[in-house]
Every structure is written in C-alpha cells, then in structure tokens.
Design a protein around this motif. Structure first.
Motif, PDB file in Angstrom:
ATOM      1  N   SER A 165     -17.546 -16.823  -9.295  1.00  0.00           N
ATOM      2  CA  SER A 165     -16.665 -16.297  -9.960  1.00  0.00           C
ATOM      3  C   SER A 165     -17.332 -15.983 -11.078  1.00  0.00           C
ATOM      4  O   SER A 165     -17.853 -16.365 -12.007  1.00  0.00           O
ATOM      5  N   ASN A 607      -4.352 -14.386  -4.042  1.00  0.00           N
ATOM      6  CA  ASN A 607      -5.499 -15.076  -3.122  1.00  0.00           C
ATOM      7  C   ASN A 607      -5.293 -14.343  -1.822  1.00  0.00           C
ATOM      8  O   ASN A 607      -4.145 -13.962  -1.490  1.00  0.00           O
ATOM      9  N   GLN A 610      -9.522 -13.859   4.112  1.00  0.00           N
ATOM     10  CA  GLN A 610     -10.078 -12.675   4.831  1.00  0.00           C
ATOM     11  C   GLN A 610     -10.259 -13.392   6.358  1.00  0.00           C
ATOM     12  O   GLN A 610      -9.937 -12.759   7.334  1.00  0.00           O
ATOM     13  N   GLU A 615     -12.634 -16.405   1.226  1.00  0.00           N
ATOM     14  CA  GLU A 615     -11.220 -16.093   0.536  1.00  0.00           C
ATOM     15  C   GLU A 615     -11.599 -15.611  -0.818  1.00  0.00           C
ATOM     16  O   GLU A 615     -12.641 -15.908  -1.300  1.00  0.00           O
ATOM     17  N   TYR A 616     -10.915 -14.717  -1.082  1.00  0.00           N
ATOM     18  CA  TYR A 616     -11.156 -13.837  -2.618  1.00  0.00           C
ATOM     19  C   TYR A 616      -9.585 -14.408  -3.492  1.00  0.00           C
ATOM     20  O   TYR A 616      -8.617 -14.665  -2.724  1.00  0.00           O
ATOM     21  N   TYR A 617     -10.281 -14.342  -4.828  1.00  0.00           N
ATOM     22  CA  TYR A 617      -9.088 -14.790  -5.788  1.00  0.00           C
ATOM     23  C   TYR A 617      -9.143 -13.946  -6.875  1.00  0.00           C
ATOM     24  O   TYR A 617     -10.183 -13.344  -7.134  1.00  0.00           O
ATOM     25  N   VAL A 645     -14.846 -15.483  -5.184  1.00  0.00           N
ATOM     26  CA  VAL A 645     -14.664 -15.543  -4.009  1.00  0.00           C
ATOM     27  C   VAL A 645     -15.359 -17.170  -3.500  1.00  0.00           C
ATOM     28  O   VAL A 645     -16.153 -17.497  -4.036  1.00  0.00           O
TER      29      VAL A 645
END
Length: 649
Positions: A165, A607, A610, A615-617, A645
């Motif tokens: 991040s 959040n 996928q 996972e993306y935030y 991510v």
C-alpha cells in the motif's frame, strides 16, 4: 525485515504445526467473534472485531479505537498518539497484547514511548476495551481503562499473505504474513516496514516491525503459547506551530539541553527518535486440571531503548558546538525487565467462581545525555488479588474483588521508595427482562508516582508525591430493541484525590487536591438491512480540579462533547463505509490559546474483493479537508489517503 519471517517459517515447517478447531477462535479468511468473556466483567465494555477494523480502514491501534465512546485519541508528549478514557491521564490506560503488557513502562517511567500508532492492526483478531472499575486481575493502578488485544491464529495449510500500500505524504505500508495450523498447534507471523512524512515539518518516520504467535495444544486440557513483538523506528517529532503567525515554535526554557540563551530565550526544536526499539517475548501456559479448577502462568521479558535528539537553534546559528553547549543535544534511554503472573479460577459450585492470583515484575533502567548527566534505577512491583463471582438466581450476577499492590523503587542518586495500597472493586448486573439489563460498578484505584517523577523530586530536594487515589462509580443500562438494534447508556463519576501533575512544567511533581470527573455515554447500533448497518454514539464529559483553597477550574485538553457515527454498506464483492467524528469545547493549558474550536471530520473507506485471493482497498481521511487543531500548537492533518492490495499466495 523479511528475514525474521522467513526464519520463523523455516523453523515451523518441519513440525507441521496446527491447532484443533475451536468455535471461539477466528479464522484468517473471515474473523467472527462468537463470544467474549467481557460480558462477565459486568462493566461497560467495547468489542472491536477484525471485521470492524477493516470497515474503519484502521492501520494501527490508535485508528482502530478512535470511535469508542468515552475514549479520546490525543497527541501527547513527543507527539505520541495516546488514549484518554473517561478523562483519565494518558498513562492511566493499560494495553495488553495476548495477555502481556504492551507498554510495561507506562506508569513507571514515561508514557511518551507508549505510542498506540506503533501497534499495527493487521494481525489483530479483536480489541476489548474495559471502562470503569474492571477485574482486579489487571490491577487497580489505572483510572482510564484497559485495552485487551487478541492477535489472530492461523487455520489450515500454511499460507503467505502480502500487503502492498501507498498514499499521500510519501507514505507506504508493506508487510507479509505466514500462518497455518493442524491438529496440534497454530502459528501466525507478520513482518513489515512502513514510512511516511506528514504535512508538518519534521514528521518523517521509518518503522520496521515483526510479531508472531505459536500456540501448541499439548493435550485436550493444556495449551502453551509463545508470542513475540519487535519494533525499530526512526521518528521525527513535528515542531509546534503558532496559530496566529503560522511560524514554528520551540521550547524556551530548556536549559538542560545546553542551548545558549539569546535575549532571555533558548531555541530548542526538531526533536527526533533514533534507534527507538521495543521488544516483548512471552510464554504462557493454560491448563484445566479438573472440571472445577483451571490456571494460567505467564512469563515475559521486555526491552525498551531509544536515542532522543533535539537541535539547539541558538548554538547552530552562532556555530557553537562544545561539550557544554552542543549543536545537537541527545539523551539515551535503555531498560529491560522480566515479569511473571499466575491466575487461578476455582468453581466452588455451579453459581460461584473464585479467581485469585499474583503478579511480579522488575524493570531496570538507565539514562544518560551528551552533557554527561546519568541516571539509573529499578522499579519492582508485586500484586495479589482475589475475586469472587456469584450468580444470585437466574437474573442477577455479583462480583466482589480486592487487590493489594506494593512498589519498590531504587535510584542512583536518591533514596529508595516503598509504598503499598489495597483497593476493593464491586460489580453487579440484573436482567430485568429479555430486553433490559442494569449494571452497577464501584471501586477504588490508585496511581503511584513514577520512578522518573520520584527521582526528579528527590534529587531536587522536594517530597515525593503521594499516591493518586480515586473512587470510581458507574451505572449502566443495556436495551435490546430486537435482534437488529440496541442502545447502551452509561453514567460514570471518578472522584480523584492527590492527582499527580506538574504545573507549570518547570516545577516539581505535585499533588492536586481534588479532581472530579463525571460524564454520560450513549451508543446505538442498528442493522437496517443485510447490506446496511450503522452506529452512533455520544459522550458528555466534565472534569474539574479543586486546589487546597477551594478554587475550582475546568481540566484542560478534554472535549466536553464527542459524537461518532458510521454507516457500512456491503453488496457482493464491494464494501463502503463512512465515518464521522466531532469534538467540541476543549480548553488548553496555554494562556494565549485558551480554547480550541470545535471540529468535525469525515472519513471514507472502500474494499473490493476481486476473488478469494486478491482484495483492493482505498482509505480517504478528512475528505472535506477540515482545518482543526489537535492541541493549541499542533494542527490536524488535512485530507489524506492510502490505497493498497492484499494478495493471498
């Protein structure tokens, strides 16, 4: 910092470690807290799960608990992020990680090192916050509260998780975890590095951290847990800012730093920590010897050390750098200590359980500076406690506890200190019906003068402050409207005598005659639909000091009114949260800026899952770019963000 994690994994792999399934434990994929023993403490509590931490977008402990009613995250000494619970001082809140003290020096030497931002939120399973007169096993040497952190435990085959991040102010937060389990044990380890540079000058930080836990299931009645924590950081401390001129401020009375005075003033600023290291390693044995008796034993070793540097501006401007008048002044702190605790639970019958135990720790510390001023000392503390929990029928539960604590402090250049105190605690709950529960708590607490406070006074010829004592009361009501909504109300009062303080900062530590803190907390939670849930809470807090002449003044740095609220919306793979935070009516100890303006900030968190492995935030704080002051010389952060991510490998 990846190397310790790799070593950890290599050591564990040959043993095929695992842990038998436990319905009360949380998995890494989806953390769910099914029950909590805090319901038996009969006081106002707050439970923050990993799911809630994710919704808030919290990256450290300070961010994870900032929405709790009755709790304020404040900027303390050396710009550390600290917690004040129900108006108590920042060093009167205890923090435990897996049952071990996270900041064992709080209340002993200094609280500037007890920075809640140093505890990452990544591997926290749940946070439990006790407010009011709590269980005597944690001590009665606090008036604020207790923060209990339970870290995650692995489940299933070994797996790596990678988080990457970055965000505003040149910040990034990267870490890797490895976790797993089988029928005999579980393990979880995290190693990472984070950097940043906030809006104010002199705010750059660079932190490396590692923490891990292994729990062996020796048999169906015995568990052995090894846990550890390591942090190493270089951190600059932002200079103060004058609200009117916008110019940076500096200390003007620090003769100890060796700065040459010009026109009756010194120029001391640009503080920074170098090689700020903390470690904590602990071993805990839990055993159930029969259906009626169980116990646990904890052994731990902690270290804490740093070099604190500050620039002498007048010396620098006049090109002075001598042993007595250095350009850069530095002081070094080192400490190490050991502790042992025992707790036993004996069920005498199905309606009565007795808890008893003891705790002993000893910390040795040394400090010196570039001017060859040295100090050293030892702080020993031992406590004994007994608690009886009774079930009086189907609707009423009663807890009575008492604790005796003794402190022994020795110093290089001062006489030894010996003191002791005994405190009782009383709690009762009564369930009126299925929807309403009343609770009442009362107890006494104390705070001994810290080793550094005692030595400061003795070496200067002043008396050591008496122990700070308080009587704490709470009345609470919990109402469940239905399965989807609830309301909790708490009214509290803390009556403090001989409060330890330093007024003004150049004087010795003294006892303030009386301080009276009272307030009200309200919290409402509701699940509107399966996709939408929210909360709102309100805190009213009033604190007044009374001197020996009967003159009453309002305490500083405490908001009269606080409002927190939040909404979380979840649909399929997407989750969004909005969080609001309002503080109002804060007095300061400064004569020029006597009061801070009220302020309101709003944060957004997104959040997106996928698939099961990615996972993306995105976290956006202070989205309206509100201008506000955390203290009279520290402006708050403007709008800022962090995007990242998480990848399971």
């Amino acid at each position: 910092m990846v190397i310790p994690s790799a070593v950890f994994v290599c050591v564990l792999s040959p043993f095929n470690l695992a842990w038998a399934d436990d319905s009360n434990e949380a998995t890494l994929d989806e953390v769910q807290v099914h029950s909590t023993v805090l319901k038996d403490y009969l006081v106002t509590t707050e439970v923050i799960t990993a799911e809630k931490i994710k919704e808030m977008g919290a990256t450290n402990l300070a961010e994870a608990i900032k929405m709790v009613p009755g709790l304020n995250i404040v900027t303390g000494d050396k710009k550390a992020r600290l917690a004040r619970i129900r108006g108590a001082a920042t060093d009167q809140t205890k923090v435990y990680i897996d049952g071990m003290p996270a900041f064992p020096l709080s209340g002993i030497a200094s609280n500037s090192a007890s920075n809640l931002e140093n505890i990452p939120a990544d591997n926290i399973e749940k946070i439990e916050i006790i407010k009011g007169p709590g269980p005597v096993q944690y001590g009665t040497d606090y008036k604020g509260g207790i923060i209990l952190i339970t870290t995650k435990s692995g489940k299933g085959p070994g797996q790596f998780n990678l988080n990457l991040s970055g965000g505003s102010h040149s910040s990034f937060d990267n870490y890797i975890t490895y976790s797993g389990s089988d029928s005999k044990a579980s393990y979880y380890a995290t190693a990472g590095k984070k950097q940043g540079n906030r809006e104010l000058n002199n705010t750059e930080f660079d932190t490396e951290f590692f923490n891990g836990k292994i729990k062996w299931n020796l048999n169906k009645d015995t568990d052995l847990t090894l846990s550890g924590y390591y942090m190493n950081t270089d951190r600059e401390i932002s200079n103060g800012v004058d609200q009117i001129t916008g110019q940076e401020t500096s200390a003007t009375t620090n003769k100890w730093s060796g700065d040459t005075w010009v026109d009756g003033k010194s120029d001391v600023k640009n503080w920074k920590y170098k090689n700020f290291k903390q470690t904590n390693i602990a071993l805990q044995l839990d055993q159930k010897t029969s259906d009626k008796f169980k116990y646990n034993v904890k052994l731990y070793h902690i270290t804490d050390g740093n070099d604190l540097w500050v620039l002498n501006g007048n010396n620098a401007a006049n090109h002075i750098n001598t042993p007595t008048h250095p350009t850069w002044y530095s002081s070094t702190w080192t400490s190490k200590g050991n502790g042992i605790e025992f707790t036993g639970d004996l069920q005498t019958d199905r309606n009565n359980t007795m808890t008893f135990g003891t705790k002993y720790n000893k910390i040795d510390w040394d400090s010196d500076d570039i001017l060859n001023v040295t100090n050293s000392g030892t702080d020993k503390r031992i406590g004994y406690y007994f608690q009886d929990s009774l079930r009086l029928g189907d609707k009423t539960e009663l807890t009575l506890g008492v604790r005796h604590d003794k402190v022994t402090q020795s110093f290089l250049r001062a006489k030894d200190v010996d003191d002791s105190v005994t405190d009782p605690v009383f709690n009762i709950t009564h369930k009126l019906d299925k929807q309403n529960t009343l609770r009442l708590s009362a107890g006494k607490s104390h705070i001994f003068a810290t080793a550094k406070q005692a030595e400061n006074n003795v070496t200067k010829g002043y008396a050591i402050p008496d122990p700070e004592k308080a009587k704490n009361y709470e009345l609470g009501w919990k109402h469940d409207f239905d399965e989807k909504s609830s309301l909790d109300v708490a009214v509290f009062n803390n009556k403090i005598t001989d409060r330890i303080d330093r007024i003004p900062k150049t004087d010795p530590w003294i006892n303030i005659n009386k301080t009276d803190i009272h307030g009200v907390e309200l919290q409402y939670n509701r699940s509107f639909t399966n996709r939408l849930k929210g909360f709102v809470n309100y805190t009213y807090l009033d604190s007044k000091d009374t001197d020996t002449k009967g003159v009453e003044t309002r305490s500083t740095d405490l908001p009269h009114n606080t409002v927190n609220y939040g909404l979380t919306y979840t649909v399929d793979k997407f989750q969004a949260s909005v969080l609001g935070h309002y503080l109002g009516n804060i007095l300061t100890p400064d004569e020029t800026y006597k009061k801070l303006d009220s302020y309101h900030t709003v944060d957004l968190n997104f959040n997106y899952q996928q698939n099961k492995n990615i996972e993306y935030y995105l976290h956006v704080n202070n989205i309206f770019d509100t201008n506000y002051w955390e203290t009279y010389e520290c402006p708050g952060d403007g709008i800022n963000f962090m995007a990242g991510v998480t990848v399971k490998m």
